[in-house]
Every structure is written in structure tokens, then in C-alpha cells.
Design a protein around this motif. Sequence first.
Motif, PDB file in Angstrom:
ATOM      1  N   ALA A  63     -17.880  25.031 -24.651  1.00 49.12           N
ATOM      2  CA  ALA A  63     -18.737  26.135 -24.213  1.00 49.12           C
ATOM      3  C   ALA A  63     -20.106  25.585 -23.821  1.00 49.12           C
ATOM      4  O   ALA A  63     -20.546  24.543 -24.313  1.00 49.12           O
ATOM      5  CB  ALA A  63     -18.875  27.157 -25.331  1.00 49.12           C
ATOM      6  N   ALA A 113     -24.728  31.378 -19.802  1.00 53.39           N
ATOM      7  CA  ALA A 113     -23.802  30.704 -20.713  1.00 53.39           C
ATOM      8  C   ALA A 113     -22.380  30.782 -20.159  1.00 53.39           C
ATOM      9  O   ALA A 113     -22.046  31.695 -19.395  1.00 53.39           O
ATOM     10  CB  ALA A 113     -23.869  31.350 -22.092  1.00 53.39           C
ATOM     11  N   ARG A 114     -21.563  29.803 -20.531  1.00 53.20           N
ATOM     12  CA  ARG A 114     -20.162  29.804 -20.113  1.00 53.20           C
ATOM     13  C   ARG A 114     -19.258  29.607 -21.322  1.00 53.20           C
ATOM     14  O   ARG A 114     -19.568  28.820 -22.225  1.00 53.20           O
ATOM     15  CB  ARG A 114     -19.890  28.698 -19.092  1.00 53.20           C
ATOM     16  N   ALA A 115     -18.147  30.321 -21.306  1.00 49.50           N
ATOM     17  CA  ALA A 115     -17.182  30.216 -22.397  1.00 49.50           C
ATOM     18  C   ALA A 115     -16.434  28.889 -22.290  1.00 49.50           C
ATOM     19  O   ALA A 115     -16.384  28.275 -21.219  1.00 49.50           O
ATOM     20  CB  ALA A 115     -16.200  31.386 -22.337  1.00 49.50           C
ATOM     21  N   PRO A 116     -15.842  28.431 -23.380  1.00 49.39           N
ATOM     22  CA  PRO A 116     -15.070  27.179 -23.314  1.00 49.39           C
ATOM     23  C   PRO A 116     -13.814  27.358 -22.467  1.00 49.39           C
ATOM     24  O   PRO A 116     -13.337  28.474 -22.266  1.00 49.39           O
ATOM     25  CB  PRO A 116     -14.729  26.901 -24.779  1.00 49.39           C
ATOM     26  N   TYR A 117     -13.308  26.238 -21.966  1.00 48.18           N
ATOM     27  CA  TYR A 117     -12.061  26.250 -21.195  1.00 48.18           C
ATOM     28  C   TYR A 117     -11.003  25.489 -21.987  1.00 48.18           C
ATOM     29  O   TYR A 117     -11.197  24.324 -22.347  1.00 48.18           O
ATOM     30  CB  TYR A 117     -12.247  25.581 -19.835  1.00 48.18           C
ATOM     31  N   THR A 118      -9.921  26.169 -22.269  1.00 49.18           N
ATOM     32  CA  THR A 118      -8.814  25.543 -22.988  1.00 49.18           C
ATOM     33  C   THR A 118      -7.666  25.324 -22.011  1.00 49.18           C
ATOM     34  O   THR A 118      -7.092  26.289 -21.489  1.00 49.18           O
ATOM     35  CB  THR A 118      -8.344  26.423 -24.160  1.00 49.18           C
TER      36      THR A 118
END
Length: 330
Positions: A194, A261-266
Motif C-alpha cells: 500500500a 493513497a493507494r491500496a495494496p495489490y495482491t
Amino acid sequence: MSVSRFSRFSRLHAFSHRVSDRTIHGTMEIAPMGLAEILKLTRKPSNPRSEIVTALAELDIDAAEREAADLEAQRRRLLVSGDDTALEAIEVKITAANRAIERTLALREELEARLAGIDAETAEADRRARYEQAVSIRAAGEKALRKYPQIARQLLDLLETLASAEIAISAANADRPEGSPELESVEAMRCLPAEPRELLRTESVPDAWCYQDGDRVDPGLVAGIVSTDGRTGFLQRKEGSGQRDIAVFKRRLERQVFNEARAPYTAPRLAGEIILPGLFPGTAYWDGFVDDPHAILARVVEAREDLGAPGRDPRAPRNSFDRIVPVDGI
């Protein structure tokens, strides 16, 4: 005698190329080529392309026709004057001038044909070179493609190793030693963390009147605010026959420029994204769509068997027919 028919021929055979640069290396001038030199050139079995282009540029139909036209005008004047001796002499010149026009046209036709032949040979040579290069590259590609089964085996080995690691990680995390952190997935390296809000810069802006809930007062209503200290006050608004005072206060503001902000990448499991087509029709080494590590291990076993299996035709079976058809060509 008339030269009009040669003017018509010259328009049909007009040549657009002209050699404007008559120097070699910018110093030495090329001497103009006369019909005799060009005629001598055409008697050779072959000529360099540059030589032909130069000769074509020297063939001036317009000049030849102008000369013949001038002679014809002189002939008409002599017909009136009655000087037969001079008339016969000018007619000899007209004959020679018309022959020069015809020869120029014939030379041009011959040289243009030779030039077209040279260009055609050059184009064919280029096509042949491209074709031979493609043959060589194709052979290299076919050789590389034959390595594909081995590459597929290596990828299956990779998927097997990843699946085994995930099973081990899951078991270890389910019963971790005291104080030991939880193990990440082996494919965590393919994911992205993130990203927090990133403030780039701030800028000062004038203070603004706001309501008690923090919303800004419309600039068009600011004139109706009554304040004794310049920081707090009331916005006077008419309501029916009376007046309503709305509490307001002045807030300090600033302009902020920031990256959100950016969310994590899974990332999904590699085994679920890879598709390994078979080298031959009808074979499939790996078709993806597998996510569970245990299922991946089972699918690896099947895929290895597919690697050793012969190819099969994926098309529908051929239909057979029994027909009587004419064969006499009528």
C-alpha cells in the motif's frame, strides 16, 4: 514537310528526369552527351544505371522539335521567295532534323527499357535477399520452438516448487513457534505494498469564514457577516418578516498538493495466470485456472504426462461421402 507528328510523340514520351547537378565531387563538369555519344552508349550490351540516367537527361526532344520547326518556317519562306537551291538545302536539313527527332525518341525508348530492366533486376535481387533471410530466420525460429517442451518442463518444476512452498508456509503459520512472525507467501514478491497519502507541497491562502460544521460560507454571503473581532461573528439572514443570525467563524486554510493513497495489490498465484499450450495440435501442458496449492501439485503430475503424450488432432472427424459426379468435362 511538317514536324507536328513529332511534337505529338514527344508529349507521349516526355521524360521527367533532369540532371541538374553536372559536377563530379563538386568540381569537374560532365561534358554534355550528343546523339552520337548516346547512340554509341546504346550499342553496348549493358550500361550502368547512372550512365543511362545521365543519357536520358541529355535527350532533349523539345530542343530537337524547336530546331525542326525553325527549319520548317525557313522552308515556307523560301517557297514564297522561289529560291529552289536554298529550298533544297533547307529540306535536306529538315530531313536530318526529323531523323534526329525520331532517333531521340527511339533512343529514349531503348534507354527507358534498359533502366526499367535494371530496376526490375534490383527489385528482384532485393526480394531474393529478403526471402533467403526469412528462410534463415525461420530455421532459427523452428530450432528455438523445439526447445519449448523443455522450457515447459522447467515451468512445471517452478509451479511445483511454489505450490510445495505455499503448503509448507501454511502449515508453519498454523502452528508457529512462540514469538515467530507469520511467514509471507512465497509469491509476495509479485505483490505491491500500500502507498500512503503523499503530501507534495502546501501554499498559503486567505482565511475563510465557515459555519460551525466547517463548511465554507458562500463568498456572495460574506458581506452579511457581522463581527466585532474579525474572527467570530454572525451571518444575518432574513427569514420571513424576521431575521436569523447564523454563527460563523474564520478558519485558517492552506492549499495542499498531494498524491492520493493507494491500496495494496495482491497478485493472483502464478499457476493461475500461466497457460502453456502444447507444441503439437491437441496437446495442453497447462491451462491455468488453478489456485489451491494441493490442486496445483496434482495438475503438475497430469501436465508432465501430457508432455510425453503424442499429439492428437483437435478437429472434428472427417465426413465421408459416396457420390456420382460427371468426369467428361461437359
